[in-house]
Design a protein around this motif. Structure first.
Motif, PDB file in Angstrom:
ATOM      1  N   ALA A 176       0.822  -1.215   0.000  1.00  0.00           N
ATOM      2  CA  ALA A 176       0.000   0.000   0.000  1.00  0.00           C
ATOM      3  C   ALA A 176       0.854   1.264   0.000  1.00  0.00           C
ATOM      4  N   ALA A 177       2.041   1.185   0.598  1.00  0.00           N
ATOM      5  CA  ALA A 177       2.916   2.351   0.651  1.00  0.00           C
ATOM      6  C   ALA A 177       3.523   2.668  -0.713  1.00  0.00           C
ATOM      7  N   ARG A 178       3.645   1.652  -1.563  1.00  0.00           N
ATOM      8  CA  ARG A 178       4.351   1.836  -2.832  1.00  0.00           C
ATOM      9  C   ARG A 178       3.446   1.850  -4.048  1.00  0.00           C
ATOM     10  N   HIS A 179       2.200   1.430  -3.891  1.00  0.00           N
ATOM     11  CA  HIS A 179       1.331   1.287  -5.055  1.00  0.00           C
ATOM     12  C   HIS A 179      -0.055   1.876  -4.785  1.00  0.00           C
ATOM     13  N   ARG A 180      -0.642   2.423  -5.860  1.00  0.00           N
ATOM     14  CA  ARG A 180      -1.989   2.984  -5.749  1.00  0.00           C
ATOM     15  C   ARG A 180      -3.020   1.867  -5.563  1.00  0.00           C
ATOM     16  N   TYR A 181      -4.196   2.290  -5.123  1.00  0.00           N
ATOM     17  CA  TYR A 181      -5.287   1.351  -4.851  1.00  0.00           C
ATOM     18  C   TYR A 181      -5.567   0.452  -6.053  1.00  0.00           C
ATOM     19  N   THR A 215      -2.878  14.437   1.730  1.00  0.00           N
ATOM     20  CA  THR A 215      -4.152  13.867   2.186  1.00  0.00           C
ATOM     21  C   THR A 215      -4.715  12.892   1.166  1.00  0.00           C
ATOM     22  N   LEU A 216      -4.568  13.222  -0.128  1.00  0.00           N
ATOM     23  CA  LEU A 216      -5.003  12.293  -1.169  1.00  0.00           C
ATOM     24  C   LEU A 216      -4.199  10.990  -1.087  1.00  0.00           C
ATOM     25  N   HIS A 217      -2.908  11.115  -0.801  1.00  0.00           N
ATOM     26  CA  HIS A 217      -2.069   9.918  -0.650  1.00  0.00           C
ATOM     27  C   HIS A 217      -2.550   9.085   0.545  1.00  0.00           C
ATOM     28  N   LEU A 243     -22.093   8.222  -6.550  1.00  0.00           N
ATOM     29  CA  LEU A 243     -22.281   8.982  -5.307  1.00  0.00           C
ATOM     30  C   LEU A 243     -22.426  10.464  -5.617  1.00  0.00           C
ATOM     31  N   PRO A 244     -23.315  11.168  -4.927  1.00  0.00           N
ATOM     32  CA  PRO A 244     -23.508  12.597  -5.213  1.00  0.00           C
ATOM     33  C   PRO A 244     -22.216  13.369  -4.968  1.00  0.00           C
ATOM     34  N   PRO A 245     -21.769  14.210  -5.930  1.00  0.00           N
ATOM     35  CA  PRO A 245     -20.521  14.952  -5.745  1.00  0.00           C
ATOM     36  C   PRO A 245     -20.686  16.113  -4.770  1.00  0.00           C
ATOM     37  N   VAL A 246     -19.655  16.367  -3.982  1.00  0.00           N
ATOM     38  CA  VAL A 246     -19.612  17.540  -3.105  1.00  0.00           C
ATOM     39  C   VAL A 246     -18.824  18.650  -3.791  1.00  0.00           C
ATOM     40  N   ARG A 247     -17.814  18.261  -4.577  1.00  0.00           N
ATOM     41  CA  ARG A 247     -17.034  19.179  -5.394  1.00  0.00           C
ATOM     42  C   ARG A 247     -17.150  18.760  -6.853  1.00  0.00           C
ATOM     43  N   ASP A 248     -16.972  19.703  -7.773  1.00  0.00           N
ATOM     44  CA  ASP A 248     -17.105  19.406  -9.200  1.00  0.00           C
ATOM     45  C   ASP A 248     -15.779  19.472  -9.942  1.00  0.00           C
ATOM     46  N   ASP A 249     -14.658  19.268  -9.234  1.00  0.00           N
ATOM     47  CA  ASP A 249     -13.362  19.405  -9.900  1.00  0.00           C
ATOM     48  C   ASP A 249     -12.697  18.055 -10.156  1.00  0.00           C
ATOM     49  N   GLY A 250     -13.469  16.975 -10.102  1.00  0.00           N
ATOM     50  CA  GLY A 250     -12.900  15.658 -10.383  1.00  0.00           C
ATOM     51  C   GLY A 250     -13.026  15.312 -11.862  1.00  0.00           C
ATOM     52  N   HIS A 251     -12.205  14.380 -12.317  1.00  0.00           N
ATOM     53  CA  HIS A 251     -12.234  13.943 -13.715  1.00  0.00           C
ATOM     54  C   HIS A 251     -12.266  12.423 -13.765  1.00  0.00           C
ATOM     55  N   ASP A 252     -12.868  11.889 -14.831  1.00  0.00           N
ATOM     56  CA  ASP A 252     -13.023  10.444 -14.959  1.00  0.00           C
ATOM     57  C   ASP A 252     -11.683   9.721 -15.110  1.00  0.00           C
ATOM     58  N   GLN A 253     -10.622  10.470 -15.471  1.00  0.00           N
ATOM     59  CA  GLN A 253      -9.312   9.850 -15.640  1.00  0.00           C
ATOM     60  C   GLN A 253      -8.483   9.884 -14.348  1.00  0.00           C
ATOM     61  N   ASP A 254      -8.989  10.560 -13.313  1.00  0.00           N
ATOM     62  CA  ASP A 254      -8.254  10.644 -12.046  1.00  0.00           C
ATOM     63  C   ASP A 254      -8.182   9.269 -11.379  1.00  0.00           C
ATOM     64  N   PRO A 255      -7.179   9.061 -10.513  1.00  0.00           N
ATOM     65  CA  PRO A 255      -7.192   7.844  -9.683  1.00  0.00           C
ATOM     66  C   PRO A 255      -8.471   7.769  -8.851  1.00  0.00           C
ATOM     67  N   ILE A 256      -8.860   6.568  -8.473  1.00  0.00           N
ATOM     68  CA  ILE A 256     -10.101   6.358  -7.713  1.00  0.00           C
ATOM     69  C   ILE A 256     -10.109   7.208  -6.440  1.00  0.00           C
ATOM     70  N   ALA A 257      -8.978   7.301  -5.734  1.00  0.00           N
ATOM     71  CA  ALA A 257      -8.938   8.085  -4.496  1.00  0.00           C
ATOM     72  C   ALA A 257      -9.281   9.547  -4.754  1.00  0.00           C
ATOM     73  N   HIS A 258      -8.809  10.107  -5.864  1.00  0.00           N
ATOM     74  CA  HIS A 258      -9.109  11.502  -6.195  1.00  0.00           C
ATOM     75  C   HIS A 258     -10.591  11.675  -6.480  1.00  0.00           C
ATOM     76  N   ARG A 259     -11.159  10.733  -7.248  1.00  0.00           N
ATOM     77  CA  ARG A 259     -12.591  10.817  -7.566  1.00  0.00           C
ATOM     78  C   ARG A 259     -13.438  10.667  -6.298  1.00  0.00           C
ATOM     79  N   LEU A 260     -13.003   9.768  -5.412  1.00  0.00           N
ATOM     80  CA  LEU A 260     -13.762   9.559  -4.176  1.00  0.00           C
ATOM     81  C   LEU A 260     -13.706  10.799  -3.294  1.00  0.00           C
ATOM     82  N   TRP A 261     -12.563  11.496  -3.277  1.00  0.00           N
ATOM     83  CA  TRP A 261     -12.439  12.723  -2.477  1.00  0.00           C
ATOM     84  C   TRP A 261     -13.547  13.720  -2.826  1.00  0.00           C
ATOM     85  N   THR A 262     -13.826  13.890  -4.127  1.00  0.00           N
ATOM     86  CA  THR A 262     -14.833  14.874  -4.551  1.00  0.00           C
ATOM     87  C   THR A 262     -16.240  14.468  -4.127  1.00  0.00           C
ATOM     88  N   ARG A 263     -16.422  13.202  -3.729  1.00  0.00           N
ATOM     89  CA  ARG A 263     -17.724  12.718  -3.242  1.00  0.00           C
ATOM     90  C   ARG A 263     -17.841  12.850  -1.723  1.00  0.00           C
TER      91      ARG A 263
END
Length: 419
Positions: free
Chosen positions: A105-110, A222-224, A192-212
């Motif tokens: 988990a320390a070396r690789h994305r989800y 924090t994203l890491h 999931l309903p978005p809280v922020r609208d600055d996410g993109h479909d090409q972002d890593p899952i963690a980034h997309r989840l943050w906007t929700r």
């Protein structure tokens, strides 16, 4: 002593076809190949042919080993023992396919950790994307729910809607199920309903989840931490939700339905609620300014203190240790981190328990301005990857093997019909 003359014919007499090996083991031919891939059975290609052959003695030894495992589980009072090559928990550490999960988990994305669990291969830079038809169906279904619907409700409805939109959902071959997994996870997040609208479909899952989950702008540390939390929570052996997934897969439910079974179980207060309880307790400690009265009230009410202790780890939960280490480098997490330490120190006077991953996840969600339902959402999205891995394993086993016998304890028949 008898000496066997070398020769292919004599060798072949001791070898079995895939079908014969499967019959001797009492499994499907696909499971025979699964045994080979896990290193539990050797195979040899038929010269000039397309099939594999197996040593009869080795197959019989494996059959005896399987029977002994079942008998040992019954003798020890275990209701169910399931062979799995996914996660090992041992000596306050845990491992995905033999690799230390914390280091992975320390070396690789989800997404990369999920691929490792599914296939035993790392795919650096792998991205999960969902077709618009799947996302649109899931969003429509989720948006029709009442506003107070919880994350497990939303995710379960999204999974069912995505299933209906997928005409190939009943194909249970490994490639098809892997395709489903890579589509389902981003669909669940996108629904999931978005809280922020600055996410993109090409972002890593963690980034997309943050906007929700958070209305705040995301910073890299924090994203890491969120991505690491997802990776740490991917799988944890046969938790109740994972067993439900394997029961569904044993009955040959498709992958969406198997995931839905898992989501149904985490909604129970004894499985999915711990992170939310720890989140609310942290907020209360921050509001009061001290853990002492909050911990006292928990104990007075006869409740366990959420976020402390884990039956599988006599020492520290390694997932908590890894997350706390990352949170210590995030300045805005300092107050919640101090509150968590205060809770642990205060509770230690009553019972010396270590913090578990629920408390660490609560520190992350509280310091990120997320709601109290966020830990359950993070857990459910993360664990979906593990559920798919267990479904893949179960599809390779004998169908309906998760069918225990009931021990009837009602009145002995015959009884007269009730008036």
């Amino acid at each position: 002593m008898h000496h066997q003359e070398p020769g292919q014919q004599a060798d072949d007499e001791r070898r079995l076809t895939t079908r014969e090996a499967a019959e001797l083991l009492g499994v499907k031919p696909e499971t025979v190949y699964a045994y080979v891939s896990r290193g539990r059975l050797g195979s040899r290609r038929t010269p000039g042919g397309r099939g594999s052959t197996f040593d009869a003695g080795e197959v019989r030894a494996l059959a005896r080993s399987n029977r002994r495992d079942s008998a040992a589980a019954a003798a020890s009072g275990q209701e169910l023992a399931v062979r799995t090559g996914l996660t090992l928990i041992e000596s306050d550490r845990y491992y995905y396919r033999g690799v230390d999960a914390v280091e992975l988990a320390a070396r690789h994305r989800y997404e990369e950790v999920a691929e490792w669990l599914w296939t035993g291969q790392l795919r650096p830079g792998v991205a999960f994307t969902a077709p618009e038809s799947s996302v649109a169906a899931a969003r429509r279904a989720v948006n029709a729910l009442p506003e107070h619907a919880g994350p497990a409700d939303r995710l379960r409805v999204a999974a069912i809607a995505a299933a209906v939109a997928d005409p190939l959902r009943f194909d249970l071959s490994a490639d098809a199920v892997l395709g489903t997994a890579r589509v389902l996870i981003p669909t669940l997040v996108a629904a999931l309903p978005p809280v922020r609208d600055d996410g993109h479909d090409q972002d890593p899952i963690a980034h997309r989840l943050w906007t929700r989950l958070s209305g705040r702008p995301a910073d890299e540390p924090t994203l890491h931490a969120l991505d690491t939390a997802l990776s740490l929570l991917v799988d944890h052996d046969l938790a109740a939700s994972t067993l439900a997934v394997r029961v569904a897969a044993s009955a040959r439910a498709h992958a969406y339905a198997a995931v839905s079974a898992g989501l149904g179980v985490i909604e129970g207060p004894l499985h999915g609620a711990a992170g939310g309880l720890a989140h609310r307790m942290l907020l209360e400690v921050l509001d009061v300014g001290s853990a002492a009265p909050v911990v006292a009230e928990e104990l007075r009410s006869g409740r366990r203190i959420p976020g402390l202790g884990h039956r599988l780890y006599p020492g520290e939960d390694p997932r908590a240790g890894a997350l706390f280490a990352l949170l210590e480098d995030i300045p805005r997490a300092a107050p919640a981190l101090a509150a968590a330490r205060d809770i642990q120190a205060t509770a230690a006077r009553h019972t010396p328990l270590h913090a578990n991953v629920d408390l660490a996840l609560a520190v992350l969600t509280v310091s990120s301005g997320m709601p109290s339902t966020a830990p359950e959402t993070v857990f459910a999205v993360a664990r979906t990857a593990g559920w798919i891995a267990h479904a893949l394993e179960e599809y390779g086993e004998r169908p309906l093997r998760m069918r225990p016998s009931g021990l009837y304890s009602g009145p002995r028949p015959p009884h007269p019909l009730p008036e």
